[in-house]
Design an enzyme around this catalytic site. Structure first.
Site, mmCIF file in Angstrom:
data_model
loop_
_atom_site.group_PDB
_atom_site.id
_atom_site.type_symbol
_atom_site.label_atom_id
_atom_site.label_comp_id
_atom_site.label_asym_id
_atom_site.label_seq_id
_atom_site.Cartn_x
_atom_site.Cartn_y
_atom_site.Cartn_z
ATOM 1 N N ARG A 1 100.273 76.290 35.728
ATOM 2 C CA ARG A 1 99.204 75.320 35.441
ATOM 3 C C ARG A 1 97.944 76.043 34.994
ATOM 4 N NH1 ARG A 1 99.294 72.455 40.959
ATOM 5 N NH2 ARG A 1 97.333 71.498 40.336
ATOM 6 N N LYS B 1 87.734 67.925 39.735
ATOM 7 C CA LYS B 1 87.501 66.847 38.767
ATOM 8 C C LYS B 1 87.714 65.471 39.406
ATOM 9 C CE LYS B 1 90.619 68.362 35.823
ATOM 10 N NZ LYS B 1 91.121 69.629 36.355
ATOM 11 N N ARG C 1 93.905 73.491 50.173
ATOM 12 C CA ARG C 1 94.214 72.059 50.073
ATOM 13 C C ARG C 1 95.662 71.812 50.528
ATOM 14 N NH1 ARG C 1 93.488 69.487 44.193
ATOM 15 N NH2 ARG C 1 95.601 70.185 43.790
ATOM 16 N N ARG D 1 93.880 67.409 27.244
ATOM 17 C CA ARG D 1 94.231 68.728 27.757
ATOM 18 C C ARG D 1 94.660 69.667 26.649
ATOM 19 N NH1 ARG D 1 95.562 67.341 33.177
ATOM 20 N NH2 ARG D 1 96.191 69.071 34.480
ATOM 21 N N ARG E 1 102.214 67.976 46.627
ATOM 22 C CA ARG E 1 102.667 67.768 45.250
ATOM 23 C C ARG E 1 103.716 68.801 44.853
ATOM 24 N NH1 ARG E 1 97.344 67.021 41.588
ATOM 25 N NH2 ARG E 1 98.561 68.464 40.310
HETATM 26 P P1 ADP Z 1 95.606 69.395 37.944
HETATM 27 O O1 ADP Z 1 94.278 68.999 37.391
HETATM 28 O O2 ADP Z 1 95.495 69.847 39.359
HETATM 29 O O3 ADP Z 1 96.354 70.339 37.061
HETATM 30 P P2 ADP Z 1 96.709 66.767 37.273
HETATM 31 O O4 ADP Z 1 97.010 65.792 38.342
HETATM 32 O O5 ADP Z 1 95.598 66.487 36.363
HETATM 33 O O6 ADP Z 1 96.536 68.126 38.068
HETATM 34 O O7 ADP Z 1 98.015 67.017 36.373
HETATM 35 C C1 ADP Z 1 99.276 67.351 36.924
HETATM 36 C C2 ADP Z 1 100.323 67.555 35.830
HETATM 37 O O8 ADP Z 1 100.464 66.345 35.047
HETATM 38 C C3 ADP Z 1 99.997 68.617 34.782
HETATM 39 O O9 ADP Z 1 100.325 69.917 35.214
HETATM 40 C C4 ADP Z 1 100.848 68.138 33.595
HETATM 41 O O10 ADP Z 1 102.204 68.450 33.749
HETATM 42 C C5 ADP Z 1 100.722 66.635 33.660
HETATM 43 N N1 ADP Z 1 99.558 66.172 32.860
HETATM 44 C C6 ADP Z 1 98.437 65.553 33.325
HETATM 45 N N2 ADP Z 1 97.597 65.264 32.322
HETATM 46 C C7 ADP Z 1 98.184 65.717 31.182
HETATM 47 C C8 ADP Z 1 97.812 65.740 29.824
HETATM 48 N N3 ADP Z 1 96.647 65.222 29.386
HETATM 49 N N4 ADP Z 1 98.682 66.295 28.921
HETATM 50 C C9 ADP Z 1 99.848 66.808 29.311
HETATM 51 N N5 ADP Z 1 100.258 66.841 30.584
HETATM 52 C C10 ADP Z 1 99.450 66.293 31.524
#
Ligand code: ADP
Length: 212
Positions: free
Chosen positions: A150, A13, A127, A88, A139
């Site tokens: 996740r 994404k 990655r 999400r 990370r």
């Molecule tokens: P990925 O797409 O690889 O899961 P992100 O960088 O988008 O990684 O998100 C990392 C973490 O940040 C998520 O696992 C969550 O804990 C938090 N997070 C990100 N966006 C949201 C969201 N919209 N609602 C709740 N938690 C979020």
């Protein structure tokens, strides 16, 4: 243009969002990036989010909704935005609907990157290995346990958004397993196909407002 990119962790994404930002002059809003920045800065929100993220769980809806509301109200978001990692959960999607509605705005498309789970795990493992080889910080949520969480959070809390946006008629799907350039091309094509109907909708709205 206002877009959402939907897909599991590791679907690409962020990579596709960056392409779209360059092409369309819109901003990218990644809740993951914003939360990591808040955690690094040690703000109250960041402190609260840091542990939750490291476990691979979702940060509470009210926290991310507030972050997004603040960001899309800024002047550089006026041409549009691409949301990556938000919404999400269904309550987040409903909150977004309300935010846009209050501003008289609509989403142009929700783009789903379709992925196969085994391939996802391999992608993320690669990655991580590449980042380690380059001596970069990995990370905190790229450990096998957090990754497992996740993916589960995606399946249980985020995948229902596919039906949510499909029912609204805004969902478009592309094969996220293809290469970066091919996925970008597929997204361009579906956005180009969405343009004529957008233009027609705008003309109809103008006719309604001018009473012609
Ligand atoms: P990925 O797409 O690889 O899961 P992100 O960088 O988008 O990684 O998100 C990392 C973490 O940040 C998520 O696992 C969550 O804990 C938090 N997070 C990100 N966006 C949201 C969201 N919209 N609602 C709740 N938690 C979020």
């Amino acid at each position: 243009m206002r877009l959402i990119l939907l897909g599991p962790p590791g679907a690409g994404k962020g990579t596709q969002a960056k392409n779209l930002v360059d092409k369309h002059g819109i901003i990218q809003l990644s809740t993951g990036d914003l939360l990591r920045a808040a955690a690094a800065a040690g703000t109250p929100v960041g402190k609260r989010a840091k542990e939750i993220m490291a476990r691979g769980e979702l940060v509470p809806d009210d926290v991310v909704v507030a972050i997004v509301a603040e960001r899309i109200a800024q002047p550089d978001a006026k041409n549009g935005f691409i949301l990556d990692g938000f919404p999400r959960t269904v309550p987040q999607a409903e909150a977004l609907d309300r935010m846009l509605h209050q501003r008289g705005l609509d989403l142009d498309a929700v783009i789903e990157l379709k992925m196969d789970e085994d391939a996802l795990l391999k992608r993320i493992q690669n990655r991580v290995a590449e980042m380690k080889a380059r001596g970069e910080a990995v990370r905190a949520d790229d450990t096998p346990e957090a990754l497992h969480k996740r993916l589960e959070a995606y399946r249980v809390q985020t995948a229902p958004l596919i039906a949510f946006y499909s029912d609204k008629g805004t969902l478009r799907s592309v094969d996220g397993m293809a290469g970066i350039a091919e996925v970008a091309k597929a997204i361009d094509q579906l956005l180009a196909a969405a343009q004529p109907s957008r233009a027609a909708d705008q003309r109809a709205a103008e006719r309604r407002s001018t009473g012609r």
